[in-house]
Design a protein around this motif. Structure first.
Motif, PDB file in Angstrom:
ATOM      1  N   LEU A  16      45.114  47.073  28.639  1.00 24.52           N
ATOM      2  CA  LEU A  16      45.570  48.201  27.828  1.00 24.52           C
ATOM      3  C   LEU A  16      44.569  48.533  26.736  1.00 24.52           C
ATOM      4  CD1 LEU A  16      47.919  50.157  27.106  1.00 24.52           C
ATOM      5  CD2 LEU A  16      48.742  48.396  25.539  1.00 24.52           C
ATOM      6  N   TYR A  17      44.095  47.510  26.018  1.00 27.58           N
ATOM      7  CA  TYR A  17      43.143  47.748  24.931  1.00 27.58           C
ATOM      8  C   TYR A  17      41.810  48.271  25.466  1.00 27.58           C
ATOM      9  CZ  TYR A  17      45.778  46.116  20.896  1.00 27.58           C
ATOM     10  OH  TYR A  17      46.687  46.009  19.877  1.00 27.58           O
ATOM     11  N   TYR A  18      41.385  47.742  26.626  1.00 28.45           N
ATOM     12  CA  TYR A  18      40.130  48.249  27.191  1.00 28.45           C
ATOM     13  C   TYR A  18      40.286  49.705  27.604  1.00 28.45           C
ATOM     14  CZ  TYR A  18      37.553  43.867  27.201  1.00 28.45           C
ATOM     15  OH  TYR A  18      36.882  42.737  26.810  1.00 28.45           O
ATOM     16  N   ARG A  19      41.422  50.066  28.168  1.00 25.53           N
ATOM     17  CA  ARG A  19      41.658  51.447  28.580  1.00 25.53           C
ATOM     18  C   ARG A  19      41.769  52.374  27.360  1.00 25.53           C
ATOM     19  NH1 ARG A  19      39.819  53.618  32.528  1.00 25.53           N
ATOM     20  NH2 ARG A  19      38.450  51.840  32.437  1.00 25.53           N
ATOM     21  N   LEU A  20      42.436  51.889  26.304  1.00 24.20           N
ATOM     22  CA  LEU A  20      42.605  52.724  25.109  1.00 24.20           C
ATOM     23  C   LEU A  20      41.275  53.015  24.438  1.00 24.20           C
ATOM     24  CD1 LEU A  20      45.820  51.270  23.429  1.00 24.20           C
ATOM     25  CD2 LEU A  20      45.539  53.510  24.495  1.00 24.20           C
ATOM     26  N   SER A  21      40.309  52.069  24.592  1.00 26.13           N
ATOM     27  CA  SER A  21      39.025  52.302  23.937  1.00 26.13           C
ATOM     28  C   SER A  21      38.028  52.913  24.897  1.00 26.13           C
ATOM     29  CB  SER A  21      38.500  50.993  23.363  1.00 26.13           C
ATOM     30  OG  SER A  21      38.285  50.048  24.387  1.00 26.13           O
TER      31      SER A  21
ATOM     32  N   LEU B 284      28.800  39.352  34.906  1.00 26.58           N
ATOM     33  CA  LEU B 284      29.553  39.675  33.704  1.00 26.58           C
ATOM     34  C   LEU B 284      28.651  39.523  32.485  1.00 26.58           C
ATOM     35  CD1 LEU B 284      32.489  40.461  33.346  1.00 26.58           C
ATOM     36  CD2 LEU B 284      33.027  38.083  32.921  1.00 26.58           C
ATOM     37  N   GLU B 285      28.665  40.551  31.620  1.00 26.04           N
ATOM     38  CA  GLU B 285      27.859  40.445  30.397  1.00 26.04           C
ATOM     39  C   GLU B 285      28.511  39.439  29.446  1.00 26.04           C
ATOM     40  OE1 GLU B 285      26.212  44.783  29.338  1.00 26.04           O
ATOM     41  OE2 GLU B 285      28.334  44.740  29.847  1.00 26.04           O
ATOM     42  N   ASP B 286      27.716  38.939  28.528  1.00 25.45           N
ATOM     43  CA  ASP B 286      28.266  38.061  27.492  1.00 25.45           C
ATOM     44  C   ASP B 286      29.274  38.851  26.653  1.00 25.45           C
ATOM     45  OD1 ASP B 286      25.101  36.401  26.846  1.00 25.45           O
ATOM     46  OD2 ASP B 286      26.703  35.982  28.294  1.00 25.45           O
ATOM     47  N   ARG B 287      30.283  38.133  26.163  1.00 30.29           N
ATOM     48  CA  ARG B 287      31.295  38.811  25.340  1.00 30.29           C
ATOM     49  C   ARG B 287      30.696  39.188  23.985  1.00 30.29           C
ATOM     50  NH1 ARG B 287      36.801  35.267  26.216  1.00 30.29           N
ATOM     51  NH2 ARG B 287      36.911  35.649  28.433  1.00 30.29           N
ATOM     52  N   ASP B 288      30.982  40.435  23.568  1.00 24.64           N
ATOM     53  CA  ASP B 288      30.538  40.813  22.228  1.00 24.64           C
ATOM     54  C   ASP B 288      31.757  40.830  21.312  1.00 24.64           C
ATOM     55  OD1 ASP B 288      30.188  44.431  22.827  1.00 24.64           O
ATOM     56  OD2 ASP B 288      31.917  43.089  22.897  1.00 24.64           O
ATOM     57  N   GLU B 289      31.584  41.334  20.090  1.00 24.41           N
ATOM     58  CA  GLU B 289      32.663  41.229  19.105  1.00 24.41           C
ATOM     59  C   GLU B 289      33.903  41.994  19.541  1.00 24.41           C
ATOM     60  OE1 GLU B 289      30.722  42.984  15.563  1.00 24.41           O
ATOM     61  OE2 GLU B 289      32.086  44.665  15.890  1.00 24.41           O
ATOM     62  N   ARG B 290      33.714  43.104  20.232  1.00 25.59           N
ATOM     63  CA  ARG B 290      34.871  43.899  20.674  1.00 25.59           C
ATOM     64  C   ARG B 290      35.663  43.124  21.728  1.00 25.59           C
ATOM     65  NH1 ARG B 290      34.205  47.418  24.690  1.00 25.59           N
ATOM     66  NH2 ARG B 290      36.078  48.515  25.344  1.00 25.59           N
ATOM     67  N   ASP B 291      34.958  42.487  22.656  1.00 30.15           N
ATOM     68  CA  ASP B 291      35.626  41.675  23.683  1.00 30.15           C
ATOM     69  C   ASP B 291      36.399  40.530  23.035  1.00 30.15           C
ATOM     70  OD1 ASP B 291      32.664  42.033  25.698  1.00 30.15           O
ATOM     71  OD2 ASP B 291      34.547  43.146  25.860  1.00 30.15           O
ATOM     72  N   LEU B 292      35.793  39.897  22.041  1.00 35.76           N
ATOM     73  CA  LEU B 292      36.463  38.778  21.369  1.00 35.76           C
ATOM     74  C   LEU B 292      37.686  39.264  20.606  1.00 35.76           C
ATOM     75  CD1 LEU B 292      33.338  36.826  20.048  1.00 35.76           C
ATOM     76  CD2 LEU B 292      34.863  36.155  21.906  1.00 35.76           C
ATOM     77  N   ALA B 293      37.584  40.457  19.977  1.00 31.42           N
ATOM     78  CA  ALA B 293      38.715  41.006  19.231  1.00 31.42           C
ATOM     79  C   ALA B 293      39.875  41.333  20.177  1.00 31.42           C
ATOM     80  CB  ALA B 293      38.285  42.264  18.472  1.00 31.42           C
ATOM     81  N   ILE B 294      39.561  41.951  21.318  1.00 29.90           N
ATOM     82  CA  ILE B 294      40.606  42.284  22.302  1.00 29.90           C
ATOM     83  C   ILE B 294      41.221  41.014  22.859  1.00 29.90           C
ATOM     84  CG2 ILE B 294      40.965  43.242  24.624  1.00 29.90           C
ATOM     85  CD1 ILE B 294      38.980  45.475  23.875  1.00 29.90           C
ATOM     86  N   ASN B 295      40.377  40.015  23.122  1.00 32.03           N
ATOM     87  CA  ASN B 295      40.849  38.728  23.625  1.00 32.03           C
ATOM     88  C   ASN B 295      41.820  38.078  22.643  1.00 32.03           C
ATOM     89  OD1 ASN B 295      40.467  37.141  25.939  1.00 32.03           O
ATOM     90  ND2 ASN B 295      39.357  35.626  24.752  1.00 32.03           N
TER      91      ASN B 295
ATOM     92  N   LEU C  90      30.088  52.943  23.610  1.00 32.14           N
ATOM     93  CA  LEU C  90      30.937  54.054  24.066  1.00 32.14           C
ATOM     94  C   LEU C  90      32.180  54.175  23.170  1.00 32.14           C
ATOM     95  CD1 LEU C  90      30.786  55.871  26.703  1.00 32.14           C
ATOM     96  CD2 LEU C  90      32.494  54.364  27.655  1.00 32.14           C
ATOM     97  N   ALA C  91      32.826  53.024  22.928  1.00 32.05           N
ATOM     98  CA  ALA C  91      34.036  53.015  22.097  1.00 32.05           C
ATOM     99  C   ALA C  91      33.705  53.429  20.658  1.00 32.05           C
ATOM    100  CB  ALA C  91      34.684  51.628  22.122  1.00 32.05           C
TER     101      ALA C  91
END
Lengths: 71, 148
Positions: free
Chosen positions: B143-148, B69-80, A37-38
């Motif tokens: 914030l980052y999750y909402r922005l994306s 909860l799904e496994d974290r992907d690269e976007r989740d790790l980057a936001i983290n 989505l992003a």
């Protein structure tokens, strides 16, 4: 260094492949649906690895799927 | 407005951090103020805080976020990673403020008798810094999750 938004044609390519869903593409690319989505909203730039994986899912060259904007 | 499972988890973590911290600081102030520590009472309070946070986690996750909860992907790790960076900067900043307070107050005597930086006060200041950095981490993630 100014962050540049990378454009993509993921949405068009999904629809061209029999209305592939975001979830299906996410599963094949190994990411979450929210990441797809992003990506489609150009709010996230993928890593090189992810970009290649998505291009491989569509069977298209990288430049067909992702475009670096002209200056 | 769609909220993903991961965002719900982060929001619950933020809520628990705020509630448990508020409970701890309110209770510890009621016990003996923040200028002294009474060992057994503070120990009992810490145990209560741990139990309350575990119970709150179980209840809130059961009510608001039952989905897996799904496994974290690269976007989740980057936001983290970005959220942890902001939390680190806030923690360092607040610790520097504490060091500054101690130096100016105790070392140089520049602040008179208005602020007494005893060990218990310093301990609570560090706890506040830890709480704020935890809140900053969750807030930046949301914030980052909402922005994306």
């Amino acid at each position: 260094m100014v962050k540049v938004k990378i454009d993509n044609k993921i949405r068009e390519l999904r629809f061209a492949r029999g209305q592939m869903t975001q979830a299906a593409l996410a599963a094949e690319a190994g990411v979450t649906r929210q990441t797809i989505l992003a990506l489609e909203a150009c709010r996230y730039s993928p890593s090189l690895e992810l970009a290649f994986r998505i291009a491989r899912v569509f069977g298209e060259p990288l430049e067909t799927v992702f475009q670096f904007p002209e200056d | 407005m769609h909220i993903s499972t991961r965002e719900k988890h982060i929001f619950i973590e933020l809520l628990i951090s705020v509630l448990v911290s508020a409970y701890y600081f309110y209770s510890s102030y009621q016990l003996s103020g923040w200028s002294q520590i009474v060992g057994p009472e503070i120990g009992a309070l810490i145990v209560k805080v741990i139990v309350i946070s575990i119970l709150a986690s179980i209840v809130l996750y059961a009510i608001f976020s039952r989905a897996t909860l799904e496994d974290r992907d690269e976007r989740d790790l980057a936001i983290n990673a970005k959220a942890h960076a902001f939390a680190y900067y806030s923690l360092v900043g607040l610790c520097c403020c504490l060091v500054g307070l101690v130096v100016f107050n105790e070392g140089l005597g520049l602040m008179g008798n208005n602020i007494q930086i005893s060990a218990p006060v310093a301990m609570h200041f560090v706890l506040v810094a830890l709480m704020i950095s935890a809140i900053v981490k969750c807030a930046i993630q949301l914030l980052y999750y909402r922005l994306s």
